[in-house]
Design a protein around this motif. Structure first.
Motif, PDB file in Angstrom:
ATOM      1  N   VAL A  70      -4.907  -0.245  38.009  1.00  0.00           N
ATOM      2  CA  VAL A  70      -3.538  -0.075  37.527  1.00  0.00           C
ATOM      3  C   VAL A  70      -2.614  -0.025  38.736  1.00  0.00           C
ATOM      4  CG1 VAL A  70      -1.913   1.401  36.284  1.00  0.00           C
ATOM      5  CG2 VAL A  70      -4.270   1.161  35.459  1.00  0.00           C
ATOM      6  N   LEU A 126      -2.037  -3.652  34.375  1.00  0.00           N
ATOM      7  CA  LEU A 126      -3.499  -3.526  34.411  1.00  0.00           C
ATOM      8  C   LEU A 126      -4.067  -4.846  34.897  1.00  0.00           C
ATOM      9  CD1 LEU A 126      -6.218  -2.111  33.678  1.00  0.00           C
ATOM     10  CD2 LEU A 126      -5.978  -3.154  31.403  1.00  0.00           C
ATOM     11  N   ILE A 180       0.952   0.850  29.729  1.00  0.00           N
ATOM     12  CA  ILE A 180       0.798  -0.446  30.402  1.00  0.00           C
ATOM     13  C   ILE A 180       1.843  -1.430  29.884  1.00  0.00           C
ATOM     14  CG2 ILE A 180      -0.744  -2.403  30.769  1.00  0.00           C
ATOM     15  CD1 ILE A 180      -1.613   0.107  32.260  1.00  0.00           C
ATOM     16  N   LEU A 202      -7.982   3.660  33.933  1.00  0.00           N
ATOM     17  CA  LEU A 202      -6.872   4.330  33.250  1.00  0.00           C
ATOM     18  C   LEU A 202      -6.837   5.822  33.568  1.00  0.00           C
ATOM     19  CD1 LEU A 202      -6.843   2.711  29.676  1.00  0.00           C
ATOM     20  CD2 LEU A 202      -5.433   2.121  31.655  1.00  0.00           C
ATOM     21  N   CYS A 203      -8.034   6.424  33.578  1.00  0.00           N
ATOM     22  CA  CYS A 203      -8.132   7.870  33.829  1.00  0.00           C
ATOM     23  C   CYS A 203      -7.636   8.221  35.229  1.00  0.00           C
ATOM     24  CB  CYS A 203      -9.582   8.285  33.710  1.00  0.00           C
ATOM     25  SG  CYS A 203      -9.800   9.645  32.628  1.00  0.00           S
ATOM     26  N   SER A 246      -2.250   5.670  29.864  1.00  0.00           N
ATOM     27  CA  SER A 246      -2.957   5.139  28.696  1.00  0.00           C
ATOM     28  C   SER A 246      -2.481   3.713  28.465  1.00  0.00           C
ATOM     29  CB  SER A 246      -2.689   5.995  27.461  1.00  0.00           C
ATOM     30  OG  SER A 246      -1.346   5.825  27.042  1.00  0.00           O
ATOM     31  N   MET A 247      -3.086   3.012  27.519  1.00  0.00           N
ATOM     32  CA  MET A 247      -2.667   1.646  27.241  1.00  0.00           C
ATOM     33  C   MET A 247      -1.228   1.592  26.730  1.00  0.00           C
ATOM     34  SD  MET A 247      -4.676  -0.685  28.219  1.00  0.00           S
ATOM     35  CE  MET A 247      -3.763  -2.007  27.452  1.00  0.00           C
ATOM     36  N   LYS A 289     -12.152   2.514  31.432  1.00  0.00           N
ATOM     37  CA  LYS A 289     -11.755   3.898  31.197  1.00  0.00           C
ATOM     38  C   LYS A 289     -11.482   4.629  32.507  1.00  0.00           C
ATOM     39  CE  LYS A 289     -13.994   4.706  26.724  1.00  0.00           C
ATOM     40  NZ  LYS A 289     -15.059   5.461  26.008  1.00  0.00           N
TER      41      LYS A 289
END
Length: 339
Positions: A17, A4, A78, A68-69, A74-75, A65
């Motif tokens: 990302v 990220l 990462i 990521l979307c 999701s975190m 958000k």
């Protein structure tokens, strides 16, 4: 594996990302998302650091958000978090650093501070697949000619005062245009293409100076006796500044004997500058590469990729309490492990 990247050096707050893996012992990257929100100052004024930082604070949740979307992760997915530690505007840098530190501490992810300029350069190389280019980095914060030697990007020429991006922004603000002004000035110049008016031209070795050119262009706008159109002045401003940069680049190509050239940074989106540099590359029998316009400006992908090179190449990351920002972090102060 995923990184990220968080960018917040100036007017842009961005998250991206980037997926990375190894193929035939070579590190490769794929941009999965590119989310940004850009602070637009009042018409005719520049970026106020505190106002820009407030904008970034408001944009954090939405941009994060969205990144990521769009990447469909999701975190938990990462593996490492990278943030722009400098150079840049202090209040803006602090927003990105705080967000990165918070995410790193809460999710127990490695944290990597990166140099913004290195991000521009290395992302351009990743996309273009150039092997050993001479690089022109031109943006609101940089104007520098670079070549890689001894684990660092060495500066072969740079601005002695303001950057090329600042030249256009300050001239545009004198006309009452909103920042950043580069695109509007390019459009104005197209309307008067060919109607060149002499403006100061300052090249010292491989270095350039734009302050006298800026002063002269602004005076021409307000000197009604000359009866020059804004288009003619904009065209002449571009032609003069681009010719200065192109001269310095061609001299550096001749000196370094590089057979590849790459232009990166926000001003790389200017088509007229690209045309002039292409001609210089033809004369020097050199391949021309250009960062795509959509990734030329500040973005999270450049920070993510620079972070990947730091983390994978050198195993470098910092403890949350030792995270830092450096407003004047020069690109040639950073040791780089090339891919």
């Amino acid at each position: 594996m995923f990184c990220l990247g968080i960018e917040s050096t100036a007017h842009t707050f961005a998250c991206s990302v980037v997926q990375y893996s190894f193929y035939q012992n070579r590190l490769i990257g794929k941009i999965l998302s590119d989310a940004r929100d850009i602070y637009v100052p009042p018409t005719g004024s520049g970026i106020h650091p505190r106002d820009a930082s407030r904008h970034h604070c408001k944009a954090v949740e939405t941009v994060f958000k969205h990144a990521l979307c769009s990447a469909k992760v999701s975190m938990r997915d990462i593996d490492v978090i990278a943030y722009s530690a400098g150079p840049g505007l202090g209040p803006c840098l602090r927003v990105g650093a705080v967000v990165a530190r918070t995410l790193s501490a809460f999710h127990s992810k490695p944290l990597v501070p990166t140099n913004h300029g290195i991000g521009h350069v290395e992302l351009g190389i990743m996309i273009s697949r150039a092997k050993d280019p001479l690089v022109l980095l031109v943006s609101g914060g940089h104007t520098a000619i670079l070549a890689f030697s001894g684990k660092r990007w060495r500066i072969f020429g740079e601005t002695l005062d303001i950057t090329l991006g600042q030249l256009f922004d300050q001239f545009g603000r004198s006309l009452g245009l909103p920042s950043p002004c580069g695109h509007e000035i390019e459009q104005l110049g197209r309307k008067a293409a060919g109607n060149y008016r002499l403006l100061p031209y300052v090249v010292k070795g491989n270095d350039v100076s734009f302050s006298g050119l800026l002063t002269s262009a602004i005076r021409s706008v307000h000197n009604k006796s000359k009866e020059l159109s804004l288009g003619e002045i904009s065209f002449s401003l571009q032609e003069t500044s681009f010719a200065m940069v192109t001269e310095a680049v061609e001299r550096a190509l001749s000196l370094t004997l590089k057979n590849e050239f790459l232009i990166v940074g926000g001003v790389a989106a200017n088509n007229r500058l690209a045309e002039m540099l292409k001609e210089a590359c033809k004369r020097q029998k050199c391949k021309f590469y250009r960062c795509p316009a959509e990734l030329a400006g500040d973005n999270g992908a450049q920070i993510a990729w620079a972070g990947i090179l730091e983390y994978v190449g050198k195993g470098r990351h910092v403890q949350v309490e030792k995270a830092f920002i450096n407003q004047s972090w020069r690109i040639n102060d950073v040791e780089v492990i090339r891919n």
